[in-house]
Design a protein around this motif. Structure first.
Motif, PDB file in Angstrom:
ATOM      1  N   THR A   1     -24.945  28.661  23.535  1.00 60.28           N
ATOM      2  CA  THR A   1     -25.612  29.724  22.792  1.00 60.28           C
ATOM      3  C   THR A   1     -25.079  31.071  23.226  1.00 60.28           C
ATOM      4  O   THR A   1     -25.011  31.354  24.417  1.00 60.28           O
ATOM      5  N   LEU A   2     -24.705  31.888  22.266  1.00 61.58           N
ATOM      6  CA  LEU A   2     -24.140  33.190  22.564  1.00 61.58           C
ATOM      7  C   LEU A   2     -25.200  34.260  22.404  1.00 61.58           C
ATOM      8  O   LEU A   2     -26.009  34.227  21.480  1.00 61.58           O
TER       9      LEU A   2
ATOM     10  N   ASP B   1     -17.510  39.488  21.129  1.00 61.73           N
ATOM     11  CA  ASP B   1     -18.514  39.463  22.187  1.00 61.73           C
ATOM     12  C   ASP B   1     -18.264  38.297  23.128  1.00 61.73           C
ATOM     13  O   ASP B   1     -18.468  38.384  24.336  1.00 61.73           O
ATOM     14  N   GLN B   2     -17.838  37.173  22.534  1.00 61.83           N
ATOM     15  CA  GLN B   2     -17.566  35.952  23.275  1.00 61.83           C
ATOM     16  C   GLN B   2     -16.243  35.380  22.777  1.00 61.83           C
ATOM     17  O   GLN B   2     -15.865  35.553  21.617  1.00 61.83           O
ATOM     18  N   VAL B   3     -15.555  34.667  23.665  1.00 61.85           N
ATOM     19  CA  VAL B   3     -14.280  34.043  23.324  1.00 61.85           C
ATOM     20  C   VAL B   3     -14.385  32.553  23.619  1.00 61.85           C
ATOM     21  O   VAL B   3     -14.809  32.159  24.716  1.00 61.85           O
ATOM     22  N   ALA B   4     -14.019  31.734  22.627  1.00 63.06           N
ATOM     23  CA  ALA B   4     -13.964  30.285  22.816  1.00 63.06           C
ATOM     24  C   ALA B   4     -12.499  29.884  22.925  1.00 63.06           C
ATOM     25  O   ALA B   4     -11.737  30.043  21.972  1.00 63.06           O
TER      26      ALA B   4
ATOM     27  N   GLN C   1     -10.975  20.646  21.195  1.00 61.81           N
ATOM     28  CA  GLN C   1     -12.209  20.846  21.928  1.00 61.81           C
ATOM     29  C   GLN C   1     -12.315  22.287  22.407  1.00 61.81           C
ATOM     30  O   GLN C   1     -11.301  22.983  22.554  1.00 61.81           O
ATOM     31  N   VAL C   2     -13.542  22.720  22.658  1.00 59.73           N
ATOM     32  CA  VAL C   2     -13.767  24.025  23.269  1.00 59.73           C
ATOM     33  C   VAL C   2     -13.692  23.844  24.779  1.00 59.73           C
ATOM     34  O   VAL C   2     -14.561  23.228  25.387  1.00 59.73           O
ATOM     35  N   GLU C   3     -12.626  24.364  25.377  1.00 59.98           N
ATOM     36  CA  GLU C   3     -12.416  24.230  26.815  1.00 59.98           C
ATOM     37  C   GLU C   3     -13.367  25.134  27.601  1.00 59.98           C
ATOM     38  O   GLU C   3     -13.868  24.755  28.652  1.00 59.98           O
ATOM     39  N   GLN C   4     -13.588  26.347  27.086  1.00 57.04           N
ATOM     40  CA  GLN C   4     -14.504  27.285  27.734  1.00 57.04           C
ATOM     41  C   GLN C   4     -14.939  28.322  26.718  1.00 57.04           C
ATOM     42  O   GLN C   4     -14.168  28.724  25.851  1.00 57.04           O
ATOM     43  N   ILE C   5     -16.184  28.751  26.834  1.00 54.94           N
ATOM     44  CA  ILE C   5     -16.696  29.833  26.009  1.00 54.94           C
ATOM     45  C   ILE C   5     -17.426  30.810  26.921  1.00 54.94           C
ATOM     46  O   ILE C   5     -18.270  30.414  27.729  1.00 54.94           O
ATOM     47  N   ALA C   6     -17.050  32.086  26.825  1.00 57.47           N
ATOM     48  CA  ALA C   6     -17.603  33.083  27.739  1.00 57.47           C
ATOM     49  C   ALA C   6     -17.304  34.470  27.204  1.00 57.47           C
ATOM     50  O   ALA C   6     -16.519  34.637  26.267  1.00 57.47           O
TER      51      ALA C   6
END
Length: 371
Positions: A2-3, A218-221, A227-232
């Protein structure tokens, strides 16, 4: 995932939810069980190498393709499953493409007005909204020009105005600035970020450019192999990469094979031990993995009396400093920036700030910070 909802004085975007979304092509899995939630008005950049699945995900959101499994929700509306989906024209979307996709025989005004004409918006309202959209991208004085008479940057601004004029609840960007030079990309990415936050439109922004993703979103996936390796957030992504692969992809520094135990971390035989703060390995058997050594963690010093020795392999001048490639005695390669001009093969000493180092376990890719 969730962002957080960004600050906005007029959030008009829709919440976006993906549940177990998968996409297969003739037995090849292009997208693997993606779960994602985006709050209204948030801007998410999809970043990754070619073939990672970011364009496939954009097509599913746009309604150009159907998922092989899973659900896509716009707010409380279920817009796509493997068996049924709403067409693009019913999703309240705006799209901005890499190649602008402008009608060459229509004026700037007519290109921007086209979506409103399809919606049969009254003429008075249409003119007002087109003028507002052109004003928002700084092109109101070019309303009667033909697209061919505009620069590439101006054409992309027209495409953005056309996407905004219909007041979409979700705006999709497919590498919109990749055809432009660096200076123009930086300028337009700032403008796009400002407009999205002013309008409060939810947006998905596909790009292969790291800096562009961080400027807009705001966030980068970060995506890899469907697959989504990281979202932050951009800051957290740079400060705390979730895996060695993310660190390499973002070019955060050298990622080297390493071993560790309770005493410290070793980058190879004959090299000193690094007493990395936060090292959680036991004092018994060696644990193997990889160590991120950011460029900023290395400061050059005189070789005499320094525990770490290296030789200069080469230098490139960039924006006031020299990007310097260093070879350790075991052949490992590090990089740093210095204002000194150094000779090839020159011996130097290194001071390594252990607090900036980051450990990645070989078994599960879990990262451990040195700070």
């Amino acid at each position: 995932m969730t962002l957080a909802e960004p600050a906005s004085h007029a959030v008009s975007g829709v919440a976006l939810t993906l549940r177990g979304v998968r996409r297969d092509y003739a037995g090849v899995r292009a997208l693997q069980q993606v779960d994602l939630r985006l709050e209204p008005g948030a801007v998410l950049a999809l970043l990754g190498p070619s073939g990672c699945g970011k364009s496939t995900l954009l097509k599913l959101l746009a309604g150009l393709e159907a998922p092989s499994d899973g659900e896509i929700w716009f707010g409380e509306r279920l817009v796509a499953t493997a068996h049924e989906q709403q067409p693009p024209q019913r999703r309240q979307l705006g799209m901005v493409f890499q190649d602008y996709a402008l009608w060459p025989h229509l004026s700037v005004f007519a290109n921007v007005a086209f979506p409103l004409q399809m919606q049969k918006v009254p003429r008075g309202e249409l003119v007002q909204r087109v003028q507002q959209a052109l004003q928002s991208v700084g092109l109101e004085h070019l309303a009667q020009r033909a697209p061919a008479a505009l620069s590439g940057g101006q054409q992309q601004r027209v495409a953005l105005a056309r996407a905004l004029v219909a007041r979409p609840s979700l705006l999709l960007f497919d590498e919109p600035l990749s055809n432009l030079d660096r200076d123009l990309r930086e300028s337009l990415s700032e403008d796009i970020a400002r407009l999205l936050r002013e309008l409060g439109t939810t947006a998905i922004y596909v790009t292969h450019d790291h800096e562009e993703a961080c400027a807009v979103a705001d966030q980068v996936a970060v995506m890899r192999q469907g697959q989504v390796e990281q979202i932050a957030s951009p800051r957290d992504l740079w400060n705390a990469p979730a895996s060695a692969w993310v660190a390499r992809f973002l070019k955060l520094g050298a990622v080297l094979p390493a071993r560790r135990n309770g005493q410290g971390v070793w980058l190879g035989e004959g090299l000193p031990c690094l007493a990395v703060p936060g090292n959680s390995a036991g004092s018994g058997d060696m644990d193997t993995g990889e160590l991120l050594v950011p460029d900023s963690a290395i400061v050059l010093c005189a070789p005499d009396g320094s525990a770490w020795q290296a030789r200069v392999h080469g230098q490139q001048y960039r924006s006031g400093s020299y990007r310097t490639t260093l070879h350790l005695p075991n052949g490992a390669v590090l990089h740093t920036d210095t204002r000194q001009r150094l000779a090839a093969r020159q011996a130097v000493g290194l001071h390594i700030d252990a607090a900036q180092l980051r450990w990645f376990a070989a078994s599960d890719h879990t990262a451990t910070s040195g700070g």
